[in-house]
Every structure is written in structure tokens, then in C-alpha cells.
Design an enzyme around this catalytic site. Structure first.
Site, mmCIF file in Angstrom:
data_model
loop_
_atom_site.group_PDB
_atom_site.id
_atom_site.type_symbol
_atom_site.label_atom_id
_atom_site.label_comp_id
_atom_site.label_asym_id
_atom_site.label_seq_id
_atom_site.Cartn_x
_atom_site.Cartn_y
_atom_site.Cartn_z
ATOM 1 N N ARG A 274 22.359 -22.700 -15.353
ATOM 2 C CA ARG A 274 23.089 -21.595 -15.487
ATOM 3 C C ARG A 274 23.992 -21.390 -14.431
ATOM 4 O O ARG A 274 23.481 -21.033 -13.402
ATOM 5 C CB ARG A 274 22.177 -20.494 -16.010
ATOM 6 C CG ARG A 274 22.886 -19.240 -16.195
ATOM 7 C CD ARG A 274 21.871 -17.973 -16.504
ATOM 8 N NE ARG A 274 22.952 -16.859 -16.536
ATOM 9 C CZ ARG A 274 22.729 -15.721 -16.074
ATOM 10 N NH1 ARG A 274 21.897 -15.636 -15.057
ATOM 11 N NH2 ARG A 274 23.555 -14.523 -16.161
ATOM 12 N N HIS B 180 30.294 -13.176 -14.251
ATOM 13 C CA HIS B 180 29.163 -12.610 -13.201
ATOM 14 C C HIS B 180 29.953 -11.883 -11.776
ATOM 15 O O HIS B 180 30.063 -12.420 -11.051
ATOM 16 C CB HIS B 180 28.508 -13.954 -12.852
ATOM 17 C CG HIS B 180 27.101 -13.721 -12.153
ATOM 18 N ND1 HIS B 180 25.950 -14.257 -12.728
ATOM 19 C CD2 HIS B 180 26.687 -12.756 -11.243
ATOM 20 C CE1 HIS B 180 25.065 -13.905 -11.911
ATOM 21 N NE2 HIS B 180 25.277 -12.913 -11.112
ATOM 22 N N GLU C 62 24.424 -8.829 -16.494
ATOM 23 C CA GLU C 62 24.311 -7.517 -15.886
ATOM 24 C C GLU C 62 25.263 -6.607 -15.810
ATOM 25 O O GLU C 62 25.756 -6.231 -14.900
ATOM 26 C CB GLU C 62 23.832 -7.740 -14.507
ATOM 27 C CG GLU C 62 22.101 -8.638 -14.422
ATOM 28 C CD GLU C 62 21.484 -8.575 -13.233
ATOM 29 O OE1 GLU C 62 21.932 -7.788 -12.239
ATOM 30 O OE2 GLU C 62 20.515 -9.151 -13.138
ATOM 31 N N ASN D 60 17.200 -10.570 -17.169
ATOM 32 C CA ASN D 60 16.967 -10.833 -15.927
ATOM 33 C C ASN D 60 15.939 -9.774 -15.393
ATOM 34 O O ASN D 60 16.159 -8.582 -15.569
ATOM 35 C CB ASN D 60 18.384 -10.559 -15.044
ATOM 36 C CG ASN D 60 19.664 -11.593 -15.361
ATOM 37 O OD1 ASN D 60 19.353 -12.446 -16.303
ATOM 38 N ND2 ASN D 60 20.572 -11.295 -15.122
ATOM 39 N N TYR E 85 13.396 -8.643 -11.875
ATOM 40 C CA TYR E 85 13.060 -8.797 -10.433
ATOM 41 C C TYR E 85 11.881 -7.847 -10.323
ATOM 42 O O TYR E 85 10.899 -8.598 -9.713
ATOM 43 C CB TYR E 85 14.297 -8.550 -9.805
ATOM 44 C CG TYR E 85 15.229 -9.805 -9.791
ATOM 45 C CD1 TYR E 85 14.874 -11.008 -8.940
ATOM 46 C CD2 TYR E 85 16.335 -9.450 -10.467
ATOM 47 C CE1 TYR E 85 15.913 -11.952 -9.241
ATOM 48 C CE2 TYR E 85 17.196 -10.636 -10.631
ATOM 49 C CZ TYR E 85 16.961 -11.922 -9.989
ATOM 50 O OH TYR E 85 17.865 -12.992 -10.126
ATOM 51 N N GLU F 28 17.324 -14.766 -15.526
ATOM 52 C CA GLU F 28 17.108 -14.798 -13.920
ATOM 53 C C GLU F 28 15.757 -14.206 -13.808
ATOM 54 O O GLU F 28 15.371 -13.210 -14.318
ATOM 55 C CB GLU F 28 18.219 -14.073 -13.523
ATOM 56 C CG GLU F 28 19.582 -14.581 -13.266
ATOM 57 C CD GLU F 28 20.302 -13.445 -12.747
ATOM 58 O OE1 GLU F 28 20.082 -12.647 -11.672
ATOM 59 O OE2 GLU F 28 21.792 -13.497 -12.852
#
Ligand code: FCB
Length: 466
Positions: free
Chosen positions: A76, A120, A165, A294, A296, A370
């Protein structure tokens, strides 16, 4: 619970143009908002810029070789808008497109599927100077850009992501100002969020018109796994507000074609949302083939006793809040292990998000676009880079994906952030997310032990017990 991933599961790694390419002034590329921002003193830690980054623009071939060694099934990457359409409007740059054509060809030659993200975060500076995302016109410029990239790469790329995002673009870019373009204007941030949504819908439509029938469309969101600190009504309400501003502001128009009423009410003192025109939400609700998530770390919130604007506790930093309208919300660091970003290590957040969208968007496949962690990696005396904490992080999060699969989530793939150490936005080169270590002085690449670990997971399709 099974430890095996389903056959055909897409194993990938991700990067983004500004974070890895460098070659900022080559082959007709013009500045994006990130070039301007990073070159402004005080904006990025250490004065770092993406001028050289990991020099991927020139080392593309070697980097694809590394991906092949890892056994990746997919890569990606994002296209730098000012590299392929230097003024943000008008004709394409052939040299710019040639780079991505050559990259896709290299990937395909190694059996690696190219997964392309159109945006991005690197808006051409000229478009920001004309008003940027708070201006509706930017959404139409994005659709034209999508069309032009679709035409040039539609024969090579099967999986297309419109935005990465958009929360960060809108709220870190225009509200807290810790990301480019560094503006601090709550109303502008909410307008930006809508125009990013509109850009997504218009681009999805433009891509559909030019891409072959089998091409798949997605968007990579960072929905927050937000938790109320206690079950009290006040804390639950804080969680509802942050969920609205972080997640439902994007998912509701994209998946259901409406903005949530509670979000409009929460932000009524900032804007009446009259920038949303009739028909916009129908455009935004363009059918998708998958939803990119995504993830985290989770967020923990409570009702604050003071009325100060909400501020993240998770390392997004900044003097100003990225949460317009969320006064009276306090963020807390969950207990337990943290990464070098200060982010909590908590794979249940990923599980919860996968299950949430399994319920809320039944039938829509999910992709983890991600996931990863920064640690202070250093080569040892033997030159090898041992990163057991990253292995533990990845192991735990892949375990969460398996658990979600077992519980019925249709997860089609997983992209490790990141293939290489790279330019981590406002943190510059101080944070290392790569499976491959980069020595920025020499640009030498050294796969970390996590890269070898990940290669084994990919090869076997199975997560061995920890
Ligand atoms: C995400 C970004 C990505 C990277 C990781 C750590 O928010 O999409 O570019 O910086 O965080």
C-alpha cells in the site's frame, strides 16, 4: 480459536509518498502543504523535512526487492498529488505518473499487488493557497486528480483507496494545527471534514467511470476505539461526542448518507453546516468494496469538570484542541504498556472496531489498512536490529484480527505500518515504525527481527502461540 488466517488473506505493508519518497524537487514535482509546513521552522521536530526521506523515489527497485524477500502479497503506497498534477489542476505530469507506473510494474513482476492511496495528506500547495480543504472547490479538484490517476494506472492497480485518515487532514490540519497546513480554525476544520467526505464520494464516482469492472474501491479511516472511563452518564456522553467527531462524521455519510444529528448539535455553536448542499450526502455514500481501518491505540475519555476544549492524551500534542465542540471532555492514558509514541498497546481496540463495523456495515469486507508501532530501534554491535517489542505488538494485534475473524468479521487483509522507518509527520525522523531499519545517513536498509517474524507469519499463514 483458530491460529490460521483464511486462504487468500492479503498480507501487506504500507507507506505514504511524503514519508518515504524524497525527491521533493525532482521531475516537475511542486510543493505540497507538507513541504511548506515542514520547511517552516518550529513545525516539525528537529526541523526535519521530507526532502530526502528514505529516498524511495530512487531506491524503488531495491525496496520492492525487500518486499519480495518479506513475501508480501500487497504493498500500500500513496501517490503524491503534486508529483502527478503539479498545480493541483489541469494536465498530468507524465514523469510523475511514470514513477508510479514503474513502481506498479515492479510490484506486479514480483507478484505483489499494488494498493494505491490517492491522498495521504499532501495537498498541492497551490490548492491550499486557494483555500484548501475548507473550500468546496478542492473536492472537485480531487475528483479530477482521481480521474487522471485512474486513467493512468487502472490497468495495473486493482485496489484503490481514496483518502487516508481524513480525520487527521481536517482536525490536525485545520483545528489543532499540528499537521499541515497548520491552521487553527474550528469552523474551517468542520468544513474541511465535509469537503473531504465530498471529495471521497466524487473521486469514487470518477474512479468507477474509468477503472476496469473488477477494480475495488475503499477508504482508509482511523475510527477511534473510544471508551468511557466509567459507566457514568457524563463519561458515556463524552465518549459519544468523541465518537461523533472522530468516526461517525465520516462513516455515517459514507455508509448511510447522513450526518449524525448529535454531531450537528454538538457543533452548532461553531457552524450551522450550511456548507452541506442538497445531494452532497448522496454523492458521499458511494458504494465501497471494502472499508479500510487504521488502528494504533484506543482512547479513554471522561466528562471534565472544567469546560476547557478537549485535548488528546495520546501524543497528538499541540496547544489547541483537534476536537471542535467537544468542551468538557478529558482524555486519559490507559494503564499498561506504551509505544515510543506514548500510545497504549491495546489490541482489544482493534477487535472492537472490527466487530463494530461487522455489525454496522454488514456485508462490507474490512481491511486493516494500517497497524504497527514505533520503538527506539538501534542496530546492535552485530549490526542486527532486534525489536522484540514490535513483534509482541504485531503478534497481539494479529491475534485480535484472528479473534474477530473467528467471531464473524470479514477481514480480508492486514497492512503493517510501515515497511520502512520514515518521516513521521510532526515527529520527523525521531519515531521509527518500520519493519526495515533505515540508516538515514547512508540510506542503508536493514530488516529488523520483526521483518523476519512477519515474513514467517506470511509464509505459514498462521500465528504461532506466543
Ligand atoms: C497514521 C498515518 C501514517 C503514520 C501512522 C503512524 O495516522 O496514516 O502515515 O504516520 O499514523
Amino acid at each position: 480459536m483458530t491460529m490460521d488466517f483464511p486462504p487468500g488473506f492479503l498480507w501487506g505493508a504500507a507507506t505514504a509518498a511524503y514519508q518515504v519518497e524524497g525527491a521533493a524537487r525532482e521531475d516537475g514535482r511542486t510543493p505540497s502543504i507538507w513541504d511548506t509546513f515542514a520547511r517552516t521552522p518550529g513545525r516539525v521536530l528537529g526541523g526535519d523535512t521530507g526532502d530526502t526521506a528514505t529516498d524511495h523515489y530512487h531506491r524503488r527497485h531495491q525496496d520492492v526487492g525487500l518486499m519480495a524477500e518479506l513475501g508480501l502479497g500487497a504493498y500500500r503506497f500513496s501517490v503524491s498529488w503534486p508529483r502527478v498534477q503539479p498545480t493541483g489542476r489541469g494536465p498530468a505530469s507524465r514523469r510523475g505518473l511514470d514513477f508510479y507506473r514503474a513502481l506498479a510494474d515492479d510490484l506486479l513482476a514480483h507478484g505483489i499487488a499494488p494498493v494505491l492511496t490517492l491522498y495521504h495528506w499532501d495537498l498541492p500547495q497551490e490548492l491550499e493557497s486557494a483555500g484548501g480543504w475548507p473550500e468546496r472547490e478542492t473536492a472537485y479538484r480531487f475528483a479530477d486528480y482521481a480521474h487522471l490517476v485512474g486513467e493512468a494506472l487502472g490497468d495495473r492497480v486493482g485496489l484503490w483507496t481514496t483518502l487516508n485518515e481524513p480525520w487527521c487532514s481536517a482536525f490536525l490540519g485545520y483545528a489543532s494545527g499540528v499537521h499541515a497546513p497548520g491552521r487553527t480554525d474550528d469552523e474551517a476544520a468542520l468544513r474541511a471534514a465535509h469537503h473531504l467526505n465530498l471529495a471521497h464520494g466524487l473521486a469514487a464516482r470518477a474512479l468507477r467511470a474509468v477503472l476496469p469492472a473488477g477494480a475495488r474501491l475503499t477508504v482508509a479511516l482511523n475510527p477511534s476505539a473510544v471508551r468511557a472511563r466509567t459507566p457514568s452518564p457524563g463519561d458515556a456522553d463524552a465518549s459519544r461526542r468523541i465518537d461523533g467527531l472522530s468516526t461517525r462524521i465520516f462513516t455515517e455519510p459514507m455508509l448511510r448518507g447522513t450526518y449524525p444529528a448529535d454531531l450537528l448539535a454538538d457543533t452548532a455553536a461553531i457552524t450551522d453546516w450550511s456548507f452541506v448542499r442538497d445531494g452532497d450526502t448522496d454523492v458521499i455514500k458511494h458504494p465501497l468494496d471494502a472499508l479500510g481501518i487504521n488502528y494504533y491505540a484506543p482512547s479513554v475519555v471522561s466528562a471534565a469538570t472544567d469546560n476547557r476544549p478537549a485535548r488528546d492524551a495520546d501524543g497528538h500534542g499541540g496547544e489547541r484542541s483537534p476536537w471542535p465542540g467537544a468542551t468538557g471532555v478529558a482524555f486519559h492514558q490507559p494503564p499498561g504498556k506504551r509505544t515510543a509514541m506514548g500510545w497504549a498497546v491495546d489490541p482489544t481496540g482493534l477487535y472492537d472496531l472490527l466487530m463494530r463495523f461487522t455489525r454496522e456495515a454488514p456485508g462490507l469486507p474490512l481491511i486493516v489498512t494500517e497497524n504497527g508501532a514505533a520503538y527506539d530501534d538501534k542496530p546492535g554491535a552485530d549490526g542486527a536490529v532486534h525489536d522484540p517489542e514490535r513483534i509482541a505488538y504485531l503478534h497481539a494485534h494479529l491475534g485480535a484480527v484472528l479473534r474477530a475473524l473467528t467471531d464473524g468479521a470479514d477481514v480480508r487483509g492486514y497492512f503493517l505500518w510501515s515497511l520502512l522507518d520514515n518521516f513521521e509527520w510532526a515527529y520527523g525522523y525521531s519515531k521509527r515504525f518500520g519493519a526495515v531499519y533505515v540508516d538515514y545517513a547512508t540510506q542503508a536498509r536493514t530488516p529488523k527481527s520483526s521483518a523476519r517474524w512477519y515474513a514467517r507469519v506470511i509464509r505459514t499463514g498462521r500465528l504461532s502461540p506466543s
